[in-house]
Design a protein around this motif. Structure first.
Motif, short mmCIF file in Angstrom:
data_model
loop_
_atom_site.label_atom_id
_atom_site.label_comp_id
_atom_site.label_asym_id
_atom_site.label_seq_id
_atom_site.Cartn_x
_atom_site.Cartn_y
_atom_site.Cartn_z
N ARG A 389 0.83 -1.21 0.00
CA ARG A 389 0.00 0.00 0.00
C ARG A 389 0.87 1.26 0.00
O ARG A 389 0.53 2.25 -0.65
CB ARG A 389 -0.92 0.00 1.22
N LYS A 390 1.96 1.23 0.74
CA LYS A 390 2.84 2.40 0.81
C LYS A 390 3.42 2.73 -0.56
O LYS A 390 3.59 3.90 -0.91
CB LYS A 390 3.97 2.11 1.79
N THR A 391 3.72 1.69 -1.34
CA THR A 391 4.32 1.89 -2.66
C THR A 391 3.31 1.77 -3.80
O THR A 391 3.69 1.86 -4.97
CB THR A 391 5.43 0.85 -2.88
N SER A 392 2.03 1.53 -3.46
CA SER A 392 0.94 1.39 -4.44
C SER A 392 1.10 0.16 -5.33
O SER A 392 0.45 0.06 -6.37
CB SER A 392 0.83 2.65 -5.32
N ILE A 393 1.94 -0.79 -4.94
CA ILE A 393 2.12 -2.01 -5.74
C ILE A 393 0.85 -2.85 -5.74
O ILE A 393 0.59 -3.60 -6.68
CB ILE A 393 3.33 -2.84 -5.19
N ASP A 394 0.04 -2.72 -4.68
CA ASP A 394 -1.19 -3.51 -4.61
C ASP A 394 -2.15 -3.18 -5.75
O ASP A 394 -3.04 -3.96 -6.07
CB ASP A 394 -1.88 -3.32 -3.26
N LYS A 437 -13.69 6.68 -18.08
CA LYS A 437 -13.25 5.48 -17.38
C LYS A 437 -12.41 5.86 -16.16
O LYS A 437 -11.63 6.81 -16.20
CB LYS A 437 -12.41 4.60 -18.30
N PRO A 438 -12.55 5.12 -15.06
CA PRO A 438 -11.69 5.37 -13.90
C PRO A 438 -10.25 4.96 -14.23
O PRO A 438 -10.01 4.20 -15.16
CB PRO A 438 -12.29 4.47 -12.82
N GLY A 439 -9.31 5.46 -13.45
CA GLY A 439 -7.91 5.22 -13.74
C GLY A 439 -7.17 4.53 -12.62
O GLY A 439 -7.59 4.56 -11.45
N ILE A 440 -6.03 3.92 -12.96
CA ILE A 440 -5.15 3.33 -11.95
C ILE A 440 -4.53 4.44 -11.11
O ILE A 440 -4.36 4.32 -9.90
CB ILE A 440 -4.05 2.48 -12.62
N THR A 441 -4.16 5.51 -11.77
CA THR A 441 -3.66 6.70 -11.08
C THR A 441 -4.38 7.91 -11.65
O THR A 441 -5.04 7.82 -12.69
CB THR A 441 -2.14 6.85 -11.26
N GLY A 442 -4.28 9.03 -10.96
CA GLY A 442 -5.00 10.22 -11.42
C GLY A 442 -4.34 11.50 -10.93
O GLY A 442 -3.42 11.47 -10.10
N LEU A 443 -4.85 12.61 -11.41
CA LEU A 443 -4.31 13.91 -11.04
C LEU A 443 -4.48 14.17 -9.55
O LEU A 443 -3.59 14.74 -8.90
CB LEU A 443 -5.00 15.01 -11.85
N ALA A 444 -5.60 13.76 -8.99
CA ALA A 444 -5.83 13.98 -7.56
C ALA A 444 -4.79 13.23 -6.73
O ALA A 444 -4.27 13.75 -5.74
CB ALA A 444 -7.24 13.52 -7.18
N GLN A 445 -4.48 12.00 -7.13
CA GLN A 445 -3.55 11.17 -6.36
C GLN A 445 -2.13 11.74 -6.37
O GLN A 445 -1.46 11.79 -5.34
CB GLN A 445 -3.54 9.74 -6.91
N THR A 485 3.63 9.54 -10.71
CA THR A 485 3.23 8.35 -9.97
C THR A 485 4.43 7.44 -9.72
O THR A 485 4.59 6.90 -8.62
CB THR A 485 2.15 7.57 -10.76
N VAL A 486 5.27 7.27 -10.73
CA VAL A 486 6.49 6.44 -10.58
C VAL A 486 7.39 7.03 -9.49
O VAL A 486 7.92 6.30 -8.64
CB VAL A 486 7.24 6.35 -11.92
N VAL A 487 7.54 8.35 -9.51
CA VAL A 487 8.36 9.02 -8.48
C VAL A 487 7.77 8.76 -7.09
O VAL A 487 8.50 8.43 -6.14
CB VAL A 487 8.44 10.53 -8.76
N ASN A 488 6.45 8.87 -6.97
CA ASN A 488 5.80 8.65 -5.68
C ASN A 488 5.94 7.21 -5.22
O ASN A 488 6.09 6.94 -4.01
CB ASN A 488 4.32 9.03 -5.77
N VAL A 489 5.88 6.26 -6.16
CA VAL A 489 6.04 4.85 -5.81
C VAL A 489 7.43 4.59 -5.25
O VAL A 489 7.61 3.90 -4.24
CB VAL A 489 5.78 3.97 -7.05
N LEU A 490 8.44 5.14 -5.90
CA LEU A 490 9.82 4.94 -5.45
C LEU A 490 10.07 5.64 -4.12
O LEU A 490 10.85 5.15 -3.29
CB LEU A 490 10.78 5.48 -6.51
#
Length: 497
Positions: A389-394, A437-445, A485-490
């Motif tokens: 969850r912390k890295t959004s891998i889920d 369509k909903p997204g895996i990631t978005g501007l809000a996130q 999103t990639v930056v946030n995941v790392l």
């Protein structure tokens, strides 16, 4: 000192005409009786003179110079008629720039808009360059030469464009030069927000001189509408911003005539922002103009195909090169820590509020409260689940949802059904997010609006970003959101739990 300089300055009568807008009688009076006053007026005018009219020609010249030098360098051994090709290339570049409005960059333009223009111009210009080669039989076609030419040209032009853009912004901030003076008719919430924007964004280069209103009266109002025109002329105001519900049609017509006659810019502040923030199109019934709200660009058939193609290609790439080895590792770790399936699926509202099953790696122990949102230090979350969850891998299995057509890579995040029912009727424009369509990631996130919904304001902030994304979509914006999103995941996200 003033006397010695007054004579040559006074001879440049056009200078005063350009900046002070006074009539011939006043001009003669000042010139004959108060030369020092005339000098002061002219010096004030010269200080507010702007170089904006030179920026676009300079930018065009730099770009044409770059592509000319690069073409001579990379096409040297291709038997080109250099002079003929340079003429063709110049005409092609300028034609493409006019078509996509490549040089329509303003002080309020965003980096995303500039990047989008660069991409469009590059693609169109590449086609123009390739189209030239079949016309000269003796020319040797070289894909590598064209590729190196385009890459080097685009890089140099992008560098010069952004350097110029940011240098001008810094110049305005540091020196206070090249500013535009502005007044606002009306004292509405939107007018106040615009004034705050002028003061907050110094890089835009606006100086606010006051409100004018007949409907309000307080210390913030500089004057009545009758005081506006003299004030505009005396203070060399450049732009007049007008609140639409403040004035009558007759005054509006008179104001437009005044702006035309005195070379002033008039702009309008829509008080019904929720409507006018959308794209408007104008249709003519015979000669009668009718304004209507356009659907967003994401409803255009060509854009739908483009976004869907990008989703499929990107999802296949992720599944082949990331999930193919990551999924077995996570499957073992999930199974070792708790009993239950590897994947978790849950019904979520999708496009047009049609339900679909959203897939995730299971990050919680088996429980009967899946419709309850996860909170900080939630006891249901496993140790490996906390990391995922912390890295959004889920969220990674949702690339399967993208391939199935239920989701997009970028879009508004699909909420729980319980949240939909709770907030759908309370928050304005909430249901607009279901038009795409909903997204895996978005501007809000990527803008920090994720995690637990603690107050209604948290959800409102999400919806604002979702609506902005829907109404202002571009492929460049999608790429920016994905990269962030990639930056946030790392880096890991504080609110991801």
């Amino acid at each position: 000192m003033l006397e010695s300089q007054s004579e040559p300055i006074v001879n440049n009568d056009y200078y005063l005409w350009q900046f002070q807008n006074i009539d011939n009688r006043n001009f003669t009076k000042i010139k004959e009786k108060k030369p020092n006053r005339l000098y002061a007026l002219i010096m004030t005018a010269s200080q507010t003179a702007r170089y904006s009219k030179y920026i676009r020609p300079i930018s065009v010249t730099i770009d044409l110079l770059v592509i000319s030098v690069m073409s001579v360098s990379f096409f040297r051994g291709l038997n080109l008629n250099t002079e003929l090709y340079l003429v063709y290339q110049t005409i092609g570049w300028i034609s493409a720039a006019i078509f996509i409005q490549f040089y329509e960059v303003y002080r309020f333009s965003t980096p995303i808009e500039i990047i989008s223009k660069i991409v469009k111009q590059s693609v169109l210009f590449l086609l123009i360059v390739i189209a030239y080669f079949p016309f000269e039989k003796q020319v040797v076609f070289s894909g590598s030469a064209i590729a190196f030419f385009m890459i080097s040209s685009v890089m140099l032009i992008s560098l010069s464009k952004f350097l110029l853009f940011y240098c001008l912004k810094e110049y305005r901030i540091v020196t206070g030069s090249n500013y535009r003076s502005a007044v606002i008719i009306g004292y509405t919430p939107e007018a106040i927000r615009l004034k705050d924007l002028f003061e907050r964004r110094n890089d835009y280069g606006y100086r606010f001189f006051g409100y004018f209103s007949d409907k309000k009266s307080n210390q913030n109002i500089r004057g009545k509408l009758a005081d506006l025109k003299p004030f505009v002329l005396q203070n060399s105001i450049d732009e007049i911003y007008c609140s639409l519900n403040e004035i009558s049609n007759s005054y509006l017509k008179d104001l437009i005539d005044f702006a035309d006659e005195n070379n002033k810019t008039i702009k309008f502040i829509p008080d019904t922002k929720e409507i006018f923030s959308k794209n408007l199109k104008i249709d003519y019934y015979d000669f009668f103009p009718v304004l209507s709200l356009k659907k967003t660009i994401l409803h255009e058939p060509v854009i739908k195909v483009l976004k869907r193609s990008f989703d499929v290609v990107f999802s296949l790439f992720v599944m082949m090169f990331i999930l193919s080895w990551l999924m077995p590792i996570l499957a073992v770790l999930i199974k070792l820590e708790s009993k239950g399936p590897i994947f978790f699926k849950q019904g979520r509202p999708g496009i047009d509020e049609n339900e679909f099953f959203c897939y995730k790696f299971r990050s919680m122990r088996i429980n009967r409260t899946t419709e309850n949102e996860a909170s900080k230090n939630d006891p249901r979350v496993t140790r490996i689940g906390k990391f995922m969850r912390k890295t959004s891998i889920d969220e990674m299995p949702q690339f399967l949802n993208v391939l199935l057509g239920d989701m997009s890579v970028v879009g508004p995040r699909p909420h729980l059904w319980s949240q939909n029912k709770s907030y759908g009727k309370k928050i304005k424009k909430y249901m607009v997010r279901h038009c795409v369509k909903p997204g895996i990631t978005g501007l809000a996130q990527v803008s920090g609006c994720r995690g637990e919904i603690e107050t209604e304001k948290d959800m409102i902030n999400r919806i604002k970003f979702d609506i902005f994304y829907i109404e202002n979509w571009s492929l460049i914006l999608d790429l920016k959101i994905i990269s962030q999103t990639v930056v946030n995941v790392l880096r890991g996200e504080e609110k991801a739990y």
